[in-house]
Design an enzyme around this catalytic site. Structure first.
Site, PDB file in Angstrom:
ATOM      1  CG  HIS A 100      45.923  52.109  50.726  1.00 29.74           C
ATOM      2  ND1 HIS A 100      47.154  52.417  50.217  1.00 29.74           N
ATOM      3  CD2 HIS A 100      45.712  50.804  50.446  1.00 29.74           C
ATOM      4  CE1 HIS A 100      47.680  51.354  49.635  1.00 29.74           C
ATOM      5  NE2 HIS A 100      46.824  50.347  49.763  1.00 29.74           N
ATOM      6  CG  HIS A 102      43.084  47.118  51.677  1.00 30.72           C
ATOM      7  ND1 HIS A 102      42.791  46.909  50.356  1.00 30.72           N
ATOM      8  CD2 HIS A 102      44.392  47.471  51.713  1.00 30.72           C
ATOM      9  CE1 HIS A 102      43.876  47.114  49.616  1.00 30.72           C
ATOM     10  NE2 HIS A 102      44.858  47.462  50.419  1.00 30.72           N
TER      11      HIS A 102
END
Ligand code: AMP
Ligand code: ZN
Length: 134
Positions: A100, A102
């Site tokens: 992922h 951010h």
């Protein structure tokens, strides 16, 4: 989809999220523990644990989406800048082992979020540069 992966479950719609964007490659949603207003996560729909586990061609597609979502968040929230953070490994602060990115919007009058740094030793840096160069 990997069993027991919370982000796979979110991508599959089994766990709710505050969705910001979705297409065939990624899902983007608000981080439920935001560092700043608009803190958004971009995840690939296909599971991989981190940067080193993700095929370069897939990464290209994912990063193009990170750019698109970041531009959108910046435009809508009018933030002054943003950080892209992507943690790999527990030591780096990774807590969810599904790749992922951010997107952390930054505001001139917002909280300061900084890595600690100190003045480098030039001789040590030269040696390290030699060691790492490839
Ligand atoms: P990292 O520390 O880089 O692995 O980041 C994981 C992030 O996922 C943290 O910032 C958490 O706040 C966030 N997070 C964990 N569970 C959820 C969830 N169900 N929905 C949205 N964000 C989450
Ligand atoms: Zn996963």
């Amino acid at each position: 989809m990997k069993n027991d992966c919370i982000f796979c479950a979110i991508a599959a719609g089994e766990i709710p999220c505050f969705k910001v964007y979705e297409d065939d490659v990624v899902l983007a949603y608000l981080d439920i523990n935001p560092c700043t207003k608009g803190h958004t996560l971009v995840i690939p729909k296909a599971h991989s644990a981190g940067l080193l586990d993700t095929p370069p061609d897939a990464l290209k597609e994912i990063v193009a989406r990170v750019q698109k979502v970041a531009a959108h968040v910046k435009e809508v929230l009018g933030c002054d800048g943003f950080n892209i953070l992507q943690n790999n490994g527990e030591a780096a602060g990774q807590s969810v082992f599904h790749l992922h990115f951010h997107i952390v919007p930054r505001y001139k009058d917002g909280p300061s979020l900084t890595f600690q740094s100190r003045k480098g030793d030039m001789a040590a840096l030269a040696a390290l540069g030699e060691r790492l160069r490839f």
